[in-house]
Write an enzyme that holds these catalytic residues in place. Structure first.
Site, PDB file in Angstrom:
ATOM      1  N   HIS B  48       0.820  -1.208   0.000  1.00  0.00           N
ATOM      2  CA  HIS B  48       0.000   0.000   0.000  1.00  0.00           C
ATOM      3  C   HIS B  48       0.858   1.264   0.000  1.00  0.00           C
ATOM      4  CE1 HIS B  48      -3.932   1.871   0.674  1.00  0.00           C
ATOM      5  NE2 HIS B  48      -3.303   2.734   1.433  1.00  0.00           N
ATOM      6  N   LYS B  90      -7.407  13.868  -7.021  1.00  0.00           N
ATOM      7  CA  LYS B  90      -6.890  12.509  -6.880  1.00  0.00           C
ATOM      8  C   LYS B  90      -8.043  11.567  -6.541  1.00  0.00           C
ATOM      9  CE  LYS B  90      -3.443   9.838  -4.316  1.00  0.00           C
ATOM     10  NZ  LYS B  90      -2.531   9.862  -3.177  1.00  0.00           N
ATOM     11  N   SER B  93      -8.543   4.428  -3.192  1.00  0.00           N
ATOM     12  CA  SER B  93      -9.416   3.303  -2.844  1.00  0.00           C
ATOM     13  C   SER B  93      -9.548   3.150  -1.335  1.00  0.00           C
ATOM     14  CB  SER B  93      -8.826   2.020  -3.414  1.00  0.00           C
ATOM     15  OG  SER B  93      -7.549   1.800  -2.854  1.00  0.00           O
ATOM     16  N   HIS B  94     -10.663   2.641  -0.898  1.00  0.00           N
ATOM     17  CA  HIS B  94     -10.830   2.209   0.485  1.00  0.00           C
ATOM     18  C   HIS B  94     -11.621   0.911   0.468  1.00  0.00           C
ATOM     19  CE1 HIS B  94     -10.370   4.220   4.642  1.00  0.00           C
ATOM     20  NE2 HIS B  94      -9.208   3.958   4.108  1.00  0.00           N
ATOM     21  N   ASN B  95     -11.092  -0.047  -0.294  1.00  0.00           N
ATOM     22  CA  ASN B  95     -11.832  -1.265  -0.590  1.00  0.00           C
ATOM     23  C   ASN B  95     -11.973  -2.211   0.595  1.00  0.00           C
ATOM     24  OD1 ASN B  95     -11.734  -0.210  -3.147  1.00  0.00           O
ATOM     25  ND2 ASN B  95     -10.008  -1.478  -3.802  1.00  0.00           N
ATOM     26  N   HIS B  96     -10.872  -2.608   1.149  1.00  0.00           N
ATOM     27  CA  HIS B  96     -10.930  -3.588   2.229  1.00  0.00           C
ATOM     28  C   HIS B  96     -11.706  -3.071   3.437  1.00  0.00           C
ATOM     29  CE1 HIS B  96      -7.600  -5.174  -0.234  1.00  0.00           C
ATOM     30  NE2 HIS B  96      -7.965  -6.350   0.233  1.00  0.00           N
ATOM     31  N   ASP B 116      -6.024  14.753   1.178  1.00  0.00           N
ATOM     32  CA  ASP B 116      -4.973  14.787   0.159  1.00  0.00           C
ATOM     33  C   ASP B 116      -5.069  16.049  -0.686  1.00  0.00           C
ATOM     34  OD1 ASP B 116      -3.485  12.512   0.628  1.00  0.00           O
ATOM     35  OD2 ASP B 116      -4.799  11.211  -0.525  1.00  0.00           O
ATOM     36  N   GLN B 313      -8.032   9.357  12.136  1.00  0.00           N
ATOM     37  CA  GLN B 313      -8.327  10.252  11.016  1.00  0.00           C
ATOM     38  C   GLN B 313      -8.190  11.726  11.398  1.00  0.00           C
ATOM     39  OE1 GLN B 313      -9.604   8.859   7.729  1.00  0.00           O
ATOM     40  NE2 GLN B 313      -8.202   7.497   8.780  1.00  0.00           N
ATOM     41  N   GLY B 529      -2.691   9.153  -8.542  1.00  0.00           N
ATOM     42  CA  GLY B 529      -3.314   7.840  -8.595  1.00  0.00           C
ATOM     43  C   GLY B 529      -3.057   7.035  -7.345  1.00  0.00           C
ATOM     44  N   SER B 532      -4.451  -0.429  -5.640  1.00  0.00           N
ATOM     45  CA  SER B 532      -4.997  -1.332  -4.640  1.00  0.00           C
ATOM     46  C   SER B 532      -4.898  -2.749  -5.190  1.00  0.00           C
ATOM     47  CB  SER B 532      -6.455  -0.962  -4.351  1.00  0.00           C
ATOM     48  OG  SER B 532      -7.049  -1.951  -3.542  1.00  0.00           O
TER      49      SER B 532
END
Lengths: 230, 735
Positions: B48, B90, B93-96, B116, B313, B529, B532
């Protein structure tokens, strides 16, 4: 017209409101910080704009209603000053007791952002005089907690005194369950104080004041105040 | 004290380091690391954070154009949009996390990408997203859609940034591994852009924002491994978002940025304090000393290890100009945010961590950053797909097929989703969700606008990664063009499976190649970019999904057009593609999948030079005010595009096609085409200009009526189409 917009931590529609007031009224409002104990001198109108004051982590508007600046807003209102509360501003007015009722979670429990139709229930107010009574206008809502609730007695008083300013309806003006976006009692979208100088409403007239944005349904509200306070 | 934990091979493995990688750690350190240092290596060298499998190929992507101010490598990409302004954007991802805890996973995805962008000095002006869910029939899908949408809305609505666009797919290939990609676009003055390279010996390193808690420890490592049935146990690694604090952080940072106090600034994203401090020091060639006991903490008893690895966060790290601490603190006090000087910049080239005066970590910065592993993983190209079996197509009723298509999960209206996003806040949204691209106007440049979109067709990429990669970029370019915008640049969010498998790595390599070709041909570089990988559950990889986020500029925002038919009796003109071979392409089409039940064949090829010529023509026609509506042809081909334009305008149309109107012609997904409308008297001028530009052109019908008609044969009414189109998602979600 000398106007001010109160900015709480978490307020996010103050710029939208300032743009609409400036575009229609011709003069830019002053921004007032939530910690201020006093409002600027000689103010005609105080606006409590939309957003999530203090994150709305308690009931929406509950913290805002207890912030230092609200004492000053109350003094302004008691002295006969004009107050407009939109969305979170309406929630704060209800929590502070400046307007009756409460705004509960939407009937479908979801945030909802879409254009709705409103029937102008009274043109007899400094906020609605540029509309025709019974006129149907289109403006957006954007809220999670807009489900207006009041007890029967309060509702009767509001109706009897002609203090319901706007009601959710369809494009032909029919106010029914299907045209009620959030479950509000009697499709009520906005109400006036007894002296008709305080308006609280969930929809955002400030977001539809120009054809480029897709409509001008909110514009007469700002024309009304500008005329009333000029 | 945690630093006393013995470093066993098991501990090393738990930190996701291979034995070879650990050998490198020993070389760099010249001794065994303690647990704090091991934790730092672990996250810095995670896939990551280090891009170790993808770096080699990412370097091949085109990143330059005259209008590019900052390409990949910073927090976000920066492009010049004229009048002294830049667009900064930009996608990430925040998939998991979103699969494990959909609301917070998606919410913190939005929060992270917002940071970001405002880290670089931009006020965020729009959010978008690209979402992929499993099959509607999968028992988890409804819960995931509901949670992800509520999380995106919950965060974006509160911070007051409009969510104006996005895309959603449903496919069994995403069962067990959904994709949540969030994009933010911001606007900043060209002369006030902030970067992350630390500078100035002795300058203060300041921590601002929320306090640090124990949430999200090892999130970056989790995002670098495959999922298994035990993944549910990892819920504590998902961070919790606080959009209210983020809103305050945006306002406070922008207020501080208006002064001249900031040397460098970086948000604490994946791997928190570790990666932010390392990146700042490494980019600036500095050393850094951090007193970890000065970090604002949410709870007592936290260890240096936890502080370095927490992904709490809404936190930022700032290097201040000397003597600006008081002034900066006053701003953060006003916004009721934590502000703490936690360290200073040194010239040692080392990161030294102390805890109540005692050294608990001491690592060389450059060797760690430079020695971060880079793999040239073996890869295999995807075999070319055989031609699809089209049997049964001849007996399909186009009318029934159209109703079915506009109401199928991948084409049905997303209204149920975007009505939960505040897409109007800020008062600048000119084209709302539901069109080809969203359009907003700019407060600081009256008359100017930005257009933005996210695009990818995973079924195309899976069948042919190179063509699919090309198509994703071309479609984004097309969508910006269709609203009249000049496409500027893209951000790529590369979602793939396990790169250690050669076929998966081959998908990645192929997609990079396709993206590169399209970027070069369309002058549409990559400026930011995110990658992931390891999007697999129990060994099953997702369909490869290089999601493309794109931004374009409109110099005259009033000239923009929407997809909606505007009036009766207007001429329909089809531009682009090839008039001769039209409708030949049903391979990997939505028609083939939804109507004939087959996912077969190669995807439609993209002719990039024709693409460019057609797009430039269309943009010119829109700019000159000749078109009343414009829509690019994508899923479902010509007939689906006509239906969408008809539904948006509540007005029918009659198509007249030369020869036979077979289903391939009506639903084929040949690329590079636009369906446009114009007043009849303007049609001649459009035909003339198209012919002059060498772009295929044919008039294909006229607007009017209450139904869709093809060569005289009446099809579905607009009401029936709208019913199917609007009905599916609310019905599905109501369960």
């Amino acid at each position: 017209m000398k106007s001010a917009i109160v900015v709480f931590p978490g307020t996010n529609r103050e710029r939208d409101m300032a743009k609409a007031l400036t575009l229609v009224g011709g003069t830019a409002p002053t921004m007032v910080w939530h910690g201020d104990a006093d409002l600027p001198q000689g103010l005609d109108l105080v606006v409590l704009p939309g957003g999530f004051s203090y994150g709305d982590y308690l009931r929406s508007g509950a913290m805002g209603a207890r912030s230092p600046v609200l004492d000053a807003v109350k003094r302004h209102a008691e002295a006969g000053g004009y107050v407009l509360g939109v969305c979170n501003g309406f929630q704060i007015l209800a929590e502070s007791g400046l307007l009756p009722g409460a705004l509960m979670r939407n009937r479908d429990l979801r945030f909802i952002c879409r254009d709705v139709h409103l029937r102008v229930e009274t043109a007899d107010s400094p906020f609605t005089q540029a509309y025709g009574a019974g006129e149907i206008v289109r403006v957006p809502v954007a809220h999670h907690d807009g489900n207006f609730f009041a007890d029967e007695q309060t509702l009767m008083a509001l109706e009897g005194e002609g203090r319901v300013a706007f009601r959710y309806c369809d494009e032909r003006g029919l106010a029914a369950e299907e045209t009620n976006p959030n479950g509000s009692r009697d499709n009520i979208a906005g109400i006036l104080s007894a002296n008709r100088r305080i308006l609280g409403m969930m929809p955002h007239p400030e977001n539809l004041v120009e054809p480029a944005l897709g409509g001008t349904g909110g514009r007469p509200l700002f024309e009304s105040i500008t005329e009333a306070l000029s | 004290m945690s630093t006393a934990v013995p470093i066993t091979p098991e501990i090393v493995a738990e930190h996701g380091l291979t034995p070879d990688e650990y050998k490198k750690v020993l070389e760099i350190m010249g001794r065994a690391p303690n647990i704090v240092e091991l934790g730092i290596f672990s996250v810095m060298w995670s896939e990551h954070c280090s891009y170790k499998s993808s770096k080699k190929w990412l370097k091949t992507l085109p990143t330059k154009a005259p209008w590019v101010i900052q390409g990949p490598g910073e927090n976000a990409g920066v492009v010049d949009i004229g009048e002294g302004l830049t667009a900064i954007f930009k996608m990430e991802s925040h998939n998991h996390p979103s699969f494990i805890e959909p609301y917070q996973g998606a919410a913190t995805g939005v929060g992270g990408i917002l940071r970001d962008v405002f880290t670089m000095g931009a006020r965020p002006v729009a959010n978008l997203n690209a979402l992929r869910f499993g099959a509607p029939s999968d028992p988890k899908t409804r819960h995931l859609v509901s949670g992800v949408v509520a999380g995106i809305g919950g965060y974006g609505n509160c911070v007051g940034v409009p969510t104006v666009g996005g895309e959603v797919n449903f496919h069994a290939g995403f069962n067990g591994n959904i994709l949540v990609n969030a994009m933010t676009v911001g606007v900043a003055p060209k002369d006030r852009i902030f970067y992350s390279a630390a500078a100035g010996l002795g300058n203060s390193v300041v921590y601002v924002g929320s306090k640090t808690g124990r949430d999200g420890i090892h999130g970056a490592t989790m995002a670098s491994a495959e999922f298994t049935a035990e993944t549910e146990d990892k819920r504590p690694t998902v961070q919790v978002g606080d959009p209210f604090t983020e809103k305050l952080l945006i306002e406070a940072c922008l207020e501080l940025m208006a002064t001249d106090a900031i040397v460098a600034i970086q948000d604490m994203g994946a791997a928190g304090l570790t990666s932010s401090s390392f990146e700042m020091a490494s980019k600036g060639g500095m050393g850094v000393e951090l007193a970890l006991d000065s970090v604002p903490m949410r709870e007592v008893g936290m260890s240096p290890y936890e502080l370095m690895l927490s992904e709490s966060q809404e936190r930022m790290l700032i290097v201040l100009e000397p003597g600006k601490e008081e002034m900066a603190k006053a701003i953060f006090d006003k916004w009721e945010l934590d502000f703490a000087v936690i360290g200073t910049l040194t010239d040692t080239g080392r990161m030294v961590l102390t805890w109540n005066g005692a050294v608990v970590g001491d690592l060389p910065i450059d060797p760690l950053a430079e020695a971060s592993p880079e793999y040239d993983r073996p890869w295999e190209p995807t075999p070319k797909a055989a031609d699809p079996d089209l049997s049964g197509a001849e007996s399909v009723s186009w009318s029934k097929a159209l109703v079915q298509l506009v109401g199928c999960p991948d084409m049905a209206s997303r209204r149920w989703i975007w009505e939960q996003y505040d897409h109007l806040v800020m008062g600048n949204t000119l084209q709302r969700p539901g069109g080809d691209a969203a359009v907003i106007r700019l407060d600081d440049a009256p008359g100017k606008g930005l257009a933005m979109t996210t695009d990818c067709t995973p079924r195309y990429v899976k069948a042919d990664p190179v063509e699919g990669g090309k198509q994703a970029v071309a479609e984004a370019w097309r969508n910006l063009t269709a609203v009249g915008a000049r496409p500027l640049a893209i951000t790529d969010n590369m979602n793939f499976g396990n790169p250690e498998k050669p076929l998966i790595m081959g998908q990645f390599v192929g997609a990079c190649q396709g993206i590169s070709e399209a970027c070069l041909a369309l002058e549409f570089p990559v400026v930011s970019g995110n990658v992931s990988l390891y999007n697999e559950t129990n060994g099953q990889a997702i369909p490869p999904t290089p999601a493309i986020g794109a931004v374009g500029v409109l110099d005259d925002v009033d000239s923009s057009v929407s997809i909606a038919f505007k009036g009766e009796g207007e001429t329909l003109v089809l531009l682009g593609g090839s008039a001769e071979t039209e409708g030949s392409w049903l391979g990997q089409s939505l028609f083939l999948r939804e109507i004939l039940g087959r996912e077969e064949g190669p995807p439609p090829p993209v002719d990039l030079s024709a693409e460019r010529a057609t797009g430039d023509l269309v943009r010119g026609l829109i700019g000159d005010g000749l078109l009343s509506a414009c829509h690019d042809l994508s899923d479902g081909g010509l007939l689906a595009a006509a239906a969408e334009m008809a539904m948006a305008g509540s007005l029918g149309c009659a198509l007249t096609l030369d020869g036979t109107a077979d289903v391939a012609r009506l639903f084929g997904e040949d690329q590079g085409r636009y369906l446009v409308t114009c007043p009849p008297e303007t049609a001649e001028a459009i035909l003339f200009r198209a012919k002059a530009a060498g772009v295929a052109v044919r008039t294909v019908g006229v607007t009017g009526g209450t139904a869709l008609v093809v060569n005289g044969e009446a099809g579905p009414s607009i009401a029936d189409l709208t019913g199917a189109h609007e009905g599916w998602l609310p019905t599905f979600m109501a369960g």
